[in-house]
Scaffold this motif. Structure first.
Motif, PDB file in Angstrom:
ATOM      1  N   LYS A 122       0.341  67.696 -59.272  1.00  0.00           N
ATOM      2  CA  LYS A 122      -0.773  67.675 -60.212  1.00  0.00           C
ATOM      3  C   LYS A 122      -0.269  67.666 -61.657  1.00  0.00           C
ATOM      4  N   THR A 123      -0.996  66.953 -62.496  1.00  0.00           N
ATOM      5  CA  THR A 123      -0.693  67.003 -63.923  1.00  0.00           C
ATOM      6  C   THR A 123      -1.218  68.325 -64.492  1.00  0.00           C
ATOM      7  N   TYR A 124      -0.801  68.635 -65.707  1.00  0.00           N
ATOM      8  CA  TYR A 124      -1.269  69.875 -66.334  1.00  0.00           C
ATOM      9  C   TYR A 124      -2.783  69.840 -66.530  1.00  0.00           C
ATOM     10  N   GLU A 125      -3.317  68.664 -66.846  1.00  0.00           N
ATOM     11  CA  GLU A 125      -4.766  68.517 -67.032  1.00  0.00           C
ATOM     12  C   GLU A 125      -5.509  68.767 -65.712  1.00  0.00           C
ATOM     13  N   GLU A 126      -4.986  68.216 -64.630  1.00  0.00           N
ATOM     14  CA  GLU A 126      -5.609  68.429 -63.316  1.00  0.00           C
ATOM     15  C   GLU A 126      -5.538  69.893 -62.908  1.00  0.00           C
ATOM     16  N   LEU A 127      -4.412  70.527 -63.221  1.00  0.00           N
ATOM     17  CA  LEU A 127      -4.258  71.943 -62.903  1.00  0.00           C
ATOM     18  C   LEU A 127      -5.210  72.796 -63.739  1.00  0.00           C
ATOM     19  N   SER A 128      -5.434  72.383 -64.978  1.00  0.00           N
ATOM     20  CA  SER A 128      -6.371  73.105 -65.848  1.00  0.00           C
ATOM     21  C   SER A 128      -7.794  73.022 -65.307  1.00  0.00           C
ATOM     22  N   GLN A 129      -8.135  71.881 -64.711  1.00  0.00           N
ATOM     23  CA  GLN A 129      -9.459  71.737 -64.092  1.00  0.00           C
ATOM     24  C   GLN A 129      -9.570  72.625 -62.851  1.00  0.00           C
ATOM     25  N   LEU A 130      -8.475  72.709 -62.098  1.00  0.00           N
ATOM     26  CA  LEU A 130      -8.481  73.535 -60.890  1.00  0.00           C
ATOM     27  C   LEU A 130      -8.600  75.027 -61.217  1.00  0.00           C
ATOM     28  N   ILE A 131      -8.172  75.416 -62.416  1.00  0.00           N
ATOM     29  CA  ILE A 131      -8.318  76.813 -62.826  1.00  0.00           C
ATOM     30  C   ILE A 131      -9.796  77.191 -62.873  1.00  0.00           C
ATOM     31  N   ILE A 132     -10.622  76.281 -63.367  1.00  0.00           N
ATOM     32  CA  ILE A 132     -12.071  76.527 -63.417  1.00  0.00           C
ATOM     33  C   ILE A 132     -12.631  76.664 -62.005  1.00  0.00           C
ATOM     34  N   VAL A 133     -12.164  75.786 -61.110  1.00  0.00           N
ATOM     35  CA  VAL A 133     -12.582  75.847 -59.711  1.00  0.00           C
ATOM     36  C   VAL A 133     -12.139  77.168 -59.085  1.00  0.00           C
ATOM     37  N   PRO A 204     -14.364  71.784 -50.493  1.00  0.00           N
ATOM     38  CA  PRO A 204     -14.369  70.450 -51.107  1.00  0.00           C
ATOM     39  C   PRO A 204     -14.085  70.464 -52.607  1.00  0.00           C
ATOM     40  N   PHE A 205     -14.380  71.576 -53.285  1.00  0.00           N
ATOM     41  CA  PHE A 205     -14.151  71.633 -54.728  1.00  0.00           C
ATOM     42  C   PHE A 205     -12.667  71.629 -55.079  1.00  0.00           C
ATOM     43  N   PHE A 206     -11.814  71.968 -54.119  1.00  0.00           N
ATOM     44  CA  PHE A 206     -10.371  71.943 -54.361  1.00  0.00           C
ATOM     45  C   PHE A 206      -9.793  70.537 -54.243  1.00  0.00           C
ATOM     46  N   ALA A 207     -10.530  69.647 -53.594  1.00  0.00           N
ATOM     47  CA  ALA A 207     -10.056  68.274 -53.417  1.00  0.00           C
ATOM     48  C   ALA A 207     -10.126  67.519 -54.731  1.00  0.00           C
ATOM     49  N   ASP A 208      -9.273  66.533 -54.883  1.00  0.00           N
ATOM     50  CA  ASP A 208      -9.273  65.694 -56.081  1.00  0.00           C
ATOM     51  C   ASP A 208     -10.649  65.048 -56.247  1.00  0.00           C
ATOM     52  N   ARG A 209     -11.137  65.010 -57.481  1.00  0.00           N
ATOM     53  CA  ARG A 209     -12.480  64.466 -57.741  1.00  0.00           C
ATOM     54  C   ARG A 209     -12.617  63.004 -57.321  1.00  0.00           C
ATOM     55  N   LYS A 210     -11.504  62.282 -57.271  1.00  0.00           N
ATOM     56  CA  LYS A 210     -11.548  60.878 -56.867  1.00  0.00           C
ATOM     57  C   LYS A 210     -11.432  60.703 -55.353  1.00  0.00           C
ATOM     58  N   ASN A 211     -11.056  61.763 -54.677  1.00  0.00           N
ATOM     59  CA  ASN A 211     -10.841  61.707 -53.231  1.00  0.00           C
ATOM     60  C   ASN A 211     -12.146  62.036 -52.491  1.00  0.00           C
ATOM     61  N   LEU A 212     -13.061  61.089 -52.477  1.00  0.00           N
ATOM     62  CA  LEU A 212     -14.369  61.320 -51.864  1.00  0.00           C
ATOM     63  C   LEU A 212     -14.262  61.533 -50.361  1.00  0.00           C
ATOM     64  N   LYS A 213     -13.338  60.807 -49.730  1.00  0.00           N
ATOM     65  CA  LYS A 213     -13.149  60.954 -48.282  1.00  0.00           C
ATOM     66  C   LYS A 213     -12.694  62.370 -47.946  1.00  0.00           C
ATOM     67  N   GLY A 214     -11.735  62.872 -48.703  1.00  0.00           N
ATOM     68  CA  GLY A 214     -11.251  64.236 -48.477  1.00  0.00           C
ATOM     69  C   GLY A 214     -12.330  65.271 -48.691  1.00  0.00           C
ATOM     70  N   GLN A 215     -13.150  65.064 -49.723  1.00  0.00           N
ATOM     71  CA  GLN A 215     -14.257  65.985 -49.997  1.00  0.00           C
ATOM     72  C   GLN A 215     -15.242  66.011 -48.830  1.00  0.00           C
ATOM     73  N   LYS A 216     -15.553  64.815 -48.293  1.00  0.00           N
ATOM     74  CA  LYS A 216     -16.504  64.728 -47.188  1.00  0.00           C
ATOM     75  C   LYS A 216     -15.960  65.405 -45.932  1.00  0.00           C
ATOM     76  N   ILE A 217     -14.676  65.188 -45.651  1.00  0.00           N
ATOM     77  CA  ILE A 217     -14.065  65.810 -44.472  1.00  0.00           C
ATOM     78  C   ILE A 217     -14.136  67.330 -44.563  1.00  0.00           C
ATOM     79  N   LEU A 218     -13.791  67.858 -45.733  1.00  0.00           N
ATOM     80  CA  LEU A 218     -13.827  69.312 -45.938  1.00  0.00           C
ATOM     81  C   LEU A 218     -15.257  69.840 -45.867  1.00  0.00           C
ATOM     82  N   ALA A 219     -16.193  69.097 -46.440  1.00  0.00           N
ATOM     83  CA  ALA A 219     -17.593  69.530 -46.442  1.00  0.00           C
ATOM     84  C   ALA A 219     -18.167  69.572 -45.031  1.00  0.00           C
ATOM     85  N   TYR A 220     -17.955  68.499 -44.269  1.00  0.00           N
ATOM     86  CA  TYR A 220     -18.469  68.451 -42.895  1.00  0.00           C
ATOM     87  C   TYR A 220     -17.785  69.491 -42.014  1.00  0.00           C
TER      88      TYR A 220
END
Length: 234
Positions: A122-133, A204-220
């Motif tokens: 993860k980039t520092y920016e992505e990690l900063s977003q994950l801190i909020i999550v 699903p909130f831990f998954a990358d925002r662009k990874n819709l497939k991963g979010q769906k798998i985790l959600a289901y």
């Protein structure tokens, strides 16, 4: 209520892990975010507090399955139903503090290794977003548990086997789930196990925002797991 149900008992012993997993992942994110800080004071405050909270979260996970596991083994030894007494207020179990600490340490080491590998990309920016999550995840789990535990006390609902055992008592009669019995010392509803399992819906909130497939798998997966826990509690 079948207290000898293998399905019910497996979920009772091991199924509460999502409520510990979410804070664990969140704490590890704080730990690794801290390691990337330039300011030494900020770095070590975040790193130490994050790793310490991760250990605490893992401890709660281990403590839960050891309690239910030991009480289940005791029930087998005493020729009682598998789930007898271990989901009642006042139930006790004795197990090794050292063994519990060892299991917790093993989970911490393995979990830290896996999450570090995940976050290292993860980039520092992505990690900063994950801190909020991460902060939101900790807040959601502890707030929901607090709400459910408060409701339990005031609902005062007996479990099905308790109704059967003390049917002669006026307070031991069956009540519908929406009926508040006040503080009877019994806490069958709402289900603490179910709210713990439902924490998986936050994954699903831990998954990358662009990874819709991963979010769906985790959600289901989280939704199905919650339904299974609901069925197991009945």
């Amino acid at each position: 209520m079948d207290q000898n149900s293998i399905f019910g008992n497996l979920f009772q012993i091991f199924g509460m892990f999502p409520s510990a997993l979410i804070p664990f992942i969140s704490a590890e994110i704080i730990f690794i975010y801290g390691l990337r800080q330039d300011n030494q004071l900020t770095k070590w405050i975040l790193a130490i507090s994050g790793l310490g909270f991760a250990y605490w979260s893992a401890w709660g996970w281990v403590d839960g399955w050891m309690f239910y596991g030991v009480t289940t083994l005791n029930n087998i030894k005493n020729h009682q139903p598998l789930g007898a007494a271990n989901n009642s207020i006042g139930a006790t179990a004795t197990y090794s503090f050292g063994l519990e600490a060892l299991f917790t340490f093993i989970i911490l080491v393995i979990g830290t290794f896996l999450i570090y590998r995940w976050l290292s990309k993860k980039t520092y920016e992505e990690l900063s977003q994950l801190i909020i999550v991460a902060i939101a995840g900790i807040a959601v789990v502890y707030a929901s548990n607090s709400i459910v535990n408060t409701m339990k006390v005031n609902w005062g609902r007996f479990r099905p086997y308790e109704v059967k055992e003390i049917v002669s008592s006026t307070k031991g009669t069956f009540t519908n789930w929406w009926h508040l019995n006040d503080q009877t010392g019994h806490q069958s509803f709402p289900s603490g196990h179910t709210i713990a399992a439902a924490a998986a819906l936050f994954l699903p909130f831990f998954a990358d925002r662009k990874n819709l497939k991963g979010q769906k798998i985790l959600a289901y997966s989280g939704f199905v797991f919650t339904l299974l826990m609901m069925a197991a509690r009945v």
